[in-house]
Write a protein that holds these residues in place. Structure first.
Motif, PDB file in Angstrom:
ATOM      1  N   GLY A   1      -2.567   6.611   8.745  1.00  0.00           N
ATOM      2  CA  GLY A   1      -3.543   5.535   8.732  1.00  0.00           C
ATOM      3  C   GLY A   1      -4.348   5.328   9.987  1.00  0.00           C
ATOM      4  N   THR A   2      -4.313   6.261  10.914  1.00  0.00           N
ATOM      5  CA  THR A   2      -5.059   6.069  12.153  1.00  0.00           C
ATOM      6  C   THR A   2      -6.543   6.402  12.007  1.00  0.00           C
ATOM      7  N   ILE A   3      -6.906   7.141  10.982  1.00  0.00           N
ATOM      8  CA  ILE A   3      -8.307   7.508  10.759  1.00  0.00           C
ATOM      9  C   ILE A   3      -8.953   6.466   9.850  1.00  0.00           C
ATOM     10  N   GLU A   4     -10.052   5.886  10.287  1.00  0.00           N
ATOM     11  CA  GLU A   4     -10.739   4.857   9.503  1.00  0.00           C
ATOM     12  C   GLU A   4     -11.520   5.494   8.359  1.00  0.00           C
ATOM     13  N   ILE A   5     -11.442   4.834   7.199  1.00  0.00           N
ATOM     14  CA  ILE A   5     -12.257   5.226   6.042  1.00  0.00           C
ATOM     15  C   ILE A   5     -12.790   3.958   5.377  1.00  0.00           C
TER      16      ILE A   5
END
Length: 183
Positions: A46-50
């Protein structure tokens, strides 16, 4: 209602084993070793924003941090097995959300209208995310996901606990997890 879920699970699970949704040009199936390697390479989920449903980029990890246990549910509006399992996912959420269960839906849709319409029709109350790029999704590549529905369970820090479980296995894990907590 809990009794009906458990009595229907064998039939529902058989459907997913036989008819799960895959990309048009599916690669070789993942071995358990490949799946474990993928999970180790991405220690925290979940560290990459989408983008969320309002098309605002968000970090899934922020939502994950609000819950003791979070189910990441990869799905799409066009995936029949995904839609058939959703009532069971909703029931799981309704039953265990008060104890700290969170769910994040990550859609492999490309059609924004179809995606939002499915969320409305199925009345999905949890966070929904989609890059609207189908199988070319950041998390699909990161975790080598080759079919949907597909689930990843993470703890409050985003550490992957389990992946690739069907809804029956998820239900059993969540039931045991919250059942074993001290009240």
């Amino acid at each position: 209602m809990k009794q009906s879920l458990r009595s229907l699970l064998p039939a529902v699970l058989a459907t997913f084993v036989i008819f799960g949704c895959k990309p048009k040009a599916a690669d070789q199936p993942l071995t358990p070793a490949d799946e474990a390697t993928a999970m180790q390479e991405a220690d925290v989920f979940g560290t990459i924003e989408i983008p969320n449903i309002e098309r605002i980029y968000v970090s899934p990890l922020e939502e994950i941090g609000k819950h003791k246990l979070t189910v990441i549910d990869f799905w799409a509006s066009w995936c029949g097995p995904c839609r058939r399992v959703m009532p069971y996912v909703k029931q799981l959420y309704e039953q265990y959300q008060p104890q700290g269960l969170g769910i994040i839906g990550i859609s492999l849709d490309e059609d924004e209208h179809a995606w939002k319409q499915a969320i409305d029709e199925m009345e999905l109350p949890w966070m929904q995310l989609s890059e609207l790029q189908g199988w070319d999704n950041t998390y699909v590549h990161l975790y080598n996901i080759d079919h949907i529905p597909y689930t990843i369970l993470v703890d409050q820090q985003g550490k992957v606990i389990a992946a690739g479980m069907n809804i029956g296995e998820v239900y059993e894990y969540v039931s045991a997890y919250f059942g074993s907590e001290e009240k």
